[in-house]
Scaffold this motif. Structure first.
Motif, PDB file in Angstrom:
ATOM      1  N   ASN A  31     -14.455 -11.106 -24.122  1.00 30.43           N
ATOM      2  CA  ASN A  31     -13.254 -11.248 -24.950  1.00 30.43           C
ATOM      3  C   ASN A  31     -12.063 -10.501 -24.348  1.00 30.43           C
ATOM      4  O   ASN A  31     -10.922 -10.939 -24.469  1.00 30.43           O
ATOM      5  CB  ASN A  31     -13.537 -10.740 -26.366  1.00 30.43           C
ATOM      6  N   THR A  32     -12.344  -9.366 -23.687  1.00 30.46           N
ATOM      7  CA  THR A  32     -11.263  -8.625 -23.016  1.00 30.46           C
ATOM      8  C   THR A  32     -10.656  -9.492 -21.918  1.00 30.46           C
ATOM      9  O   THR A  32      -9.428  -9.592 -21.798  1.00 30.46           O
ATOM     10  CB  THR A  32     -11.814  -7.334 -22.382  1.00 30.46           C
ATOM     11  N   LYS A  92     -15.144 -13.602 -31.945  1.00 28.55           N
ATOM     12  CA  LYS A  92     -15.129 -12.550 -32.964  1.00 28.55           C
ATOM     13  C   LYS A  92     -15.902 -13.001 -34.215  1.00 28.55           C
ATOM     14  O   LYS A  92     -16.674 -12.237 -34.787  1.00 28.55           O
ATOM     15  CB  LYS A  92     -13.666 -12.289 -33.338  1.00 28.55           C
ATOM     16  N   THR A 146     -11.317  -3.821 -35.767  1.00 25.83           N
ATOM     17  CA  THR A 146     -11.319  -5.145 -35.133  1.00 25.83           C
ATOM     18  C   THR A 146     -10.756  -6.183 -36.103  1.00 25.83           C
ATOM     19  O   THR A 146     -10.152  -7.158 -35.672  1.00 25.83           O
ATOM     20  CB  THR A 146     -12.727  -5.572 -34.650  1.00 25.83           C
ATOM     21  N   HIS A 156      -7.042  -5.855 -35.971  1.00 26.12           N
ATOM     22  CA  HIS A 156      -6.647  -6.440 -34.676  1.00 26.12           C
ATOM     23  C   HIS A 156      -6.704  -7.967 -34.750  1.00 26.12           C
ATOM     24  O   HIS A 156      -5.796  -8.649 -34.266  1.00 26.12           O
ATOM     25  CB  HIS A 156      -7.569  -5.905 -33.568  1.00 26.12           C
ATOM     26  N   ASP A 206      -3.008  -7.190 -26.938  1.00 23.75           N
ATOM     27  CA  ASP A 206      -3.873  -7.030 -25.779  1.00 23.75           C
ATOM     28  C   ASP A 206      -4.150  -5.539 -25.520  1.00 23.75           C
ATOM     29  O   ASP A 206      -5.294  -5.135 -25.302  1.00 23.75           O
ATOM     30  CB  ASP A 206      -3.151  -7.668 -24.580  1.00 23.75           C
ATOM     31  N   TRP A 258      -6.607  -3.990 -27.888  1.00 21.21           N
ATOM     32  CA  TRP A 258      -7.978  -4.387 -27.559  1.00 21.21           C
ATOM     33  C   TRP A 258      -8.503  -3.619 -26.346  1.00 21.21           C
ATOM     34  O   TRP A 258      -9.679  -3.294 -26.268  1.00 21.21           O
ATOM     35  CB  TRP A 258      -8.079  -5.901 -27.332  1.00 21.21           C
ATOM     36  N   LEU A 304      -9.918  -0.726 -27.871  1.00 22.17           N
ATOM     37  CA  LEU A 304     -11.049  -0.982 -28.767  1.00 22.17           C
ATOM     38  C   LEU A 304     -12.332  -1.228 -27.974  1.00 22.17           C
ATOM     39  O   LEU A 304     -13.423  -0.873 -28.421  1.00 22.17           O
ATOM     40  CB  LEU A 304     -10.760  -2.193 -29.675  1.00 22.17           C
TER      41      LEU A 304
END
Lengths: 211, 101
Positions: free
Chosen positions: A72-73, A116, A152, A155, A197, A200, A203
């Motif tokens: 996901n990053t 997610k 999350t 986010h 971004d 994250w 995170l």
């Protein structure tokens, strides 16, 4: 004669739109700083609880699918790359390319949210949520999962907002309201996306690499 | 004149090459951070250090290049520093409060 000249000046003023490029960007940055304070508070909370329950947070991290977090990053980073490039494309007059790049970023946002959703439903199905039977008597892990869902989740709300703002930019580009000369809306939409971004980026190690 | 307002204020057009290099660096750093952490390099001793160094580095790359801070006026940089200082003070004072309670 002077009346005609005055009329022309007045007509000219009526057509002139007031634009403040620098001010528009400054306003966006100020808003982003307020967002930093919002998430900053949660990061401080995380730091305090983690200092209190280091083992439980490590155990909590063990229940995360780190590869999904890393994937996901990469998805978000690619979206940021695309929207940044779209500004260059628009500045160089390549509107179609710019629109394609913004569209790509929107798709990466949707892909991010799908991953997610899969993760969250997996965790909830397995019983990893505050006050579940599984986490009874494990206050540290309860805190870890509370923070996981809040941070999350908040986010995720920002990702959805970012998708909405980028869609608006796409529509404005299609209608010729955001152009090679007036691109500050796209620039501000991109700034917002980059902030999402950046959050994250922090995170990822806090939750997915916490084990 | 109503047209070309934004174009007349010095606009720095960042090249695709710059963005591509920054993106590659971000992907590289992400993979480096996750492998250090997931493969327990050095028995997990480097985990925290890697996260504390690599994550801010990634954020800086995004802020300076993708968000154009490198090309903005000094005011924007000052504002960012003020925000970071407030967060650090917030974090520091909270830690002191908890530690000395």
């Amino acid at each position: 004669m002077s009346d005609v000249a005055a009329e022309a000046v007045r007509a000219g003023h009526a057509h002139e739109e007031h634009r403040d490029y620098e001010g528009a960007k400054l306003g966006m940055w100020l808003f982003l700083f307020s967002e930093c304070m919002l998430f900053g508070g949660l990061f401080v909370l995380y730091a305090m609880y983690r200092a209190d329950h280091p083992r439980a947070f490590s155990a909590g991290g063990g229940h995360m699918d780190a590869l999904l977090g890393v994937a996901n990053t990469l998805v978000l980073l690619t979206g940021s790359f695309a929207v940044a490039s779209s500004i260059t494309a628009l500045q160089r007059g390549r509107r179609k390319l710019a629109m394609g790049l913004v569209g790509t970023t929107i798709l990466t946002g949707v892909a991010f949210m799908i991953v997610k959703a899969v993760e969250w439903s997996g965790h909830i199905r397995q019983g990893y949520f505050p006050h579940s039977h599984l986490l009874q008597g494990k206050p540290g892990e309860q805190l870890f999962f509370s923070l996981y869902y809040v941070m999350t989740g908040l986010h995720g709300v920002h990702v959805i907002a970012g998708i909405a703002v980028l869609t608006a930019a796409l529509v404005l580009m299609a209608r010729g309201k955001v152009t090679q000369e007036h691109f500050v809306f796209l620039e501000n939409a991109a700034l917002y996306w980059h902030l999402v971004d950046i959050i994250w980026i922090f995170l990822l190690p806090l939750f997915y690499l916490a084990a | 004149m109503a047209v070309a307002h934004e174009a007349t204020e010095e606009i720095h057009v960042v090249t695709y090459t710059t963005y591509t290099l920054v993106w590659a660096a971000l992907v590289g750093l992400t993979l480096l951070l996750s492998s250090i952490s997931l493969l327990h390099v050095g028995g997990g001793r480097w985990d925290a250090l890697a996260a504390f160094i690599i994550s801010p580095l990634k954020a800086a790359l995004v802020v300076f290049f993708f968000m154009h801070l490198k090309y903005e006026k000094t005011l924007f940089r000052v504002m960012l520093m003020v925000t970071l200082c407030i967060i650090i003070i917030f974090l520091g004072l909270t830690f002191l409060d908890v530690a000395l309670r």
